[in-house]
Design a protein around this motif. Structure first.
Motif, short mmCIF file in Angstrom:
data_model
loop_
_atom_site.label_atom_id
_atom_site.label_comp_id
_atom_site.label_asym_id
_atom_site.label_seq_id
_atom_site.Cartn_x
_atom_site.Cartn_y
_atom_site.Cartn_z
N GLU A 216 142.56 29.32 43.65
CA GLU A 216 143.71 28.46 42.82
C GLU A 216 143.30 27.74 41.83
N LEU A 217 142.06 27.73 41.53
CA LEU A 217 141.27 26.82 40.36
C LEU A 217 141.75 27.79 39.13
N TYR A 218 141.55 28.95 39.02
CA TYR A 218 141.76 29.77 37.90
C TYR A 218 143.10 29.62 37.13
N PRO A 219 144.32 29.96 37.97
CA PRO A 219 145.51 29.58 37.24
C PRO A 219 145.80 28.06 36.73
N GLN A 220 145.33 27.41 37.47
CA GLN A 220 145.39 26.10 36.87
C GLN A 220 144.75 25.68 35.51
N ILE A 221 143.39 26.36 35.48
CA ILE A 221 142.79 26.44 34.30
C ILE A 221 143.53 26.99 33.02
N GLN B 178 151.90 36.38 26.81
CA GLN B 178 151.09 37.52 26.23
C GLN B 178 149.86 37.46 27.35
N LEU B 179 149.59 36.31 27.77
CA LEU B 179 148.43 36.19 28.67
C LEU B 179 148.70 36.36 30.10
N ASN B 180 148.07 37.27 31.01
CA ASN B 180 148.28 37.64 32.21
C ASN B 180 147.01 37.43 32.97
N LEU B 181 146.97 36.55 34.07
CA LEU B 181 146.00 36.34 35.11
C LEU B 181 146.25 36.80 36.29
N GLN B 182 145.26 37.59 37.03
CA GLN B 182 145.40 38.09 38.38
C GLN B 182 144.25 37.94 38.87
N VAL B 183 144.35 37.04 40.22
CA VAL B 183 143.31 36.55 40.92
C VAL B 183 143.62 37.26 42.18
N ASN B 184 142.58 37.96 42.52
CA ASN B 184 142.42 38.61 43.95
C ASN B 184 141.65 37.85 44.90
N ALA B 185 142.01 37.06 45.56
CA ALA B 185 141.26 36.08 46.58
C ALA B 185 140.55 37.20 47.66
N LYS B 186 141.09 38.24 48.27
CA LYS B 186 140.83 38.80 49.11
C LYS B 186 139.26 39.76 48.71
N GLU B 187 139.61 40.42 47.47
CA GLU B 187 138.54 40.99 46.91
C GLU B 187 137.56 40.33 46.16
N GLY B 188 138.05 39.13 45.72
CA GLY B 188 137.17 38.32 45.06
C GLY B 188 136.89 38.44 43.54
N PHE B 189 137.94 39.20 42.97
CA PHE B 189 137.69 39.43 41.46
C PHE B 189 138.99 38.60 40.85
N ILE B 190 138.60 38.36 39.40
CA ILE B 190 139.51 37.79 38.45
C ILE B 190 140.04 38.99 37.32
N ALA B 191 141.19 39.18 37.12
CA ALA B 191 141.55 40.10 36.02
C ALA B 191 142.51 39.38 35.05
N ILE B 192 142.01 39.45 33.64
CA ILE B 192 142.72 39.02 32.59
C ILE B 192 143.34 40.22 31.64
N GLU B 193 144.63 39.94 31.22
CA GLU B 193 145.32 41.07 30.40
C GLU B 193 145.90 40.25 29.25
N VAL B 194 145.59 40.56 28.15
CA VAL B 194 146.26 40.03 26.84
C VAL B 194 147.03 41.02 26.14
N THR B 195 148.56 40.83 25.99
CA THR B 195 149.02 41.85 24.97
C THR B 195 149.39 41.23 23.60
N PHE B 196 149.06 41.91 22.59
CA PHE B 196 149.11 41.56 21.18
C PHE B 196 149.47 42.39 20.32
N PRO B 197 150.06 42.22 19.20
CA PRO B 197 150.32 43.06 18.29
C PRO B 197 149.27 43.91 17.47
N GLU B 198 148.06 43.23 17.47
CA GLU B 198 147.06 43.98 17.01
C GLU B 198 146.03 44.51 17.93
N PRO B 199 145.53 45.47 18.15
CA PRO B 199 144.47 45.96 18.93
C PRO B 199 143.26 45.34 19.07
N LYS B 200 142.49 45.01 17.90
CA LYS B 200 141.41 44.42 17.91
C LYS B 200 141.67 42.88 18.42
N ALA B 201 142.45 42.47 17.71
CA ALA B 201 142.73 41.01 18.17
C ALA B 201 142.99 40.86 19.56
#
Length: 375
Positions: free
Chosen positions: A98-103, A196-219
């Protein structure tokens, strides 16, 4: 009696069949209207699909690793003379999911992300997220239409808003007791960033996933990498805060006792140099007192040196390690808009609107007739 019931059921089924056939007939007779409405929605969907801005999504996945338990050796009775309670060990637990979404939802994190330097196509120098949406980004036809139609009240209100100074922050430099106030402009950018920022916390598997959607690919990739680094930095600060505070406290006591020990050592050596042959009881008593002070301070100083080393190891044990499972890569293909899907959805909505209009007209006529009969 049974035959009467069967006849009644047959009559009801016959009425239902007639109603369905009548309804299908009405739809068939109004097929031109339904087709026109569907075509209007199809052209509207085509317009939206063509003029929607391209979006690119970059992502990363990592796993935080922390020592489950650790202990620090305690000092004896002599160490307690230094004013430090070092009797027990220190337990270290895994970082709560629960710490990561709060951050991510915290204002310091979001403000730091707004200042991320981005590489934008056509720009000779890097620009921040804030500068991109203020000076570089072209919203397109749809966004402009939405702004000056649905968003027109907000445009008018914005004309009368007073200019506020943006809050300039760096990551991790805001104290817990600091009152944070962001400007209206920053607040709008933060809302955009949250979409634009999406955070997924999988407490069972223990991994954190971050996705960012933006008009520019490199950005998009740069924002994702920055979000990952900031998240890890905030988590690291949170996890090691207690042990670092203890380390700082021990360092202060160590420096104090080091100074006192050096003074006692010099005082003892000076007295011995000045009194090579001590024959008086007073001189021997003074020497014993200086020797006792020296031995006591040496014991405390030595134990603090051991505790300082142990606490430095504790900080390292409490420091989380992050294993990156999926590193950030620059996306090659756009993630949105999915133009074919947009057109299909609008066609489907057009069919629903057409059938709904036919049914609405039918029931509206029935309602008017019933209303006219009421006196």
């Amino acid at each position: 009696m049974i035959k009467m019931q069967e006849n009644k059921n047959t009559h009801i089924e016959s009425e239902d069949t007639i109603d369905i056939i009548a309804l299908l007939k009405e739809f068939w007779q109004a097929r031109k209207v339904i087709l026109k409405i569907t075509l209007v929605f199809a052209f509207l969907g085509l317009f939206v699909a063509i003029f929607s801005k391209n979006e690119y999504t970059a992502s990363t996945t990592f796993v935080p690793l922390v020592e489950s338990k650790s202990s620090v050796s305690g000092l004896g009775g002599l160490a307690s003379l230094a004013g430090i309670n070092l009797g027990g060990g220190v337990n270290s637990s895994e970082i709560s999911p629960e710490l990561y979404p709060q951050i991510v939802n915290s204002i310091p994190f979001q403000l730091a992300l707004l200042e991320t330097p981005l590489t934008i196509e056509g720009e000779s120098t890097s620009v921040s997220y804030s500068e991109f949406y203020e000076n570089v980004y072209q919203p397109g036809v749809l966004a402009t239409l939405k702004k000056y139609t649905l968003g027109l009240p907000g445009v008018f209100l914005g004309l009368f808003r007073s200019e506020e100074k943006d809050l300039q922050v760096k990551a991790l430099d805001i104290d817990a007791n600091t009152l944070i106030q962001v400007s209206n402009k920053q607040n709008e950018l933060i809302k955009s960033l949250e979409n634009q920022l999406n955070l997924q916390v999988n407490a069972k598997e223990g991994f954190i996933a971050i996705e960012v959607t933006f008009p520019e690919p490199k950005a998009a990739a740069q924002l994702t990498l920055k979000a990952q680094q900031l998240l890890q930095d905030f988590a690291l600060q949170f996890k090691t805060q207690k042990s670092k505070e203890q380390l700082a406290y021990i360092k202060e006591r160590y420096a104090e006792k080091q100074t006192e020990f050096n003074k006692a050592k010099i005082a003892l050596a000076r007295f011995q140099d000045q009194n090579t042959g001590i024959n008086t009881a007073l001189g021997r008593t003074k020497l014993l007192q200086l020797q006792s002070d020296y031995d006591l301070l040496f014991s405390v100083y030595s134990e603090l040196a051991k505790q300082l080393e142990a606490q430095q190891l504790q900080v390292k044990k409490d420091t989380p390690l992050f294993t990156v499972l999926k590193p950030v890569t620059v996306p090659k293909e756009k993630s949105a808009p999915k133009r074919s899907l947009i057109i299909v959805i609008y066609v489907f909505l057009g069919l629903i609107a057409g059938f709904g209009l036919v049914l609405g007209k039918k029931y509206f006529k029935s309602f008017k007739k019933e209303w006219a009969l009421i006196k």
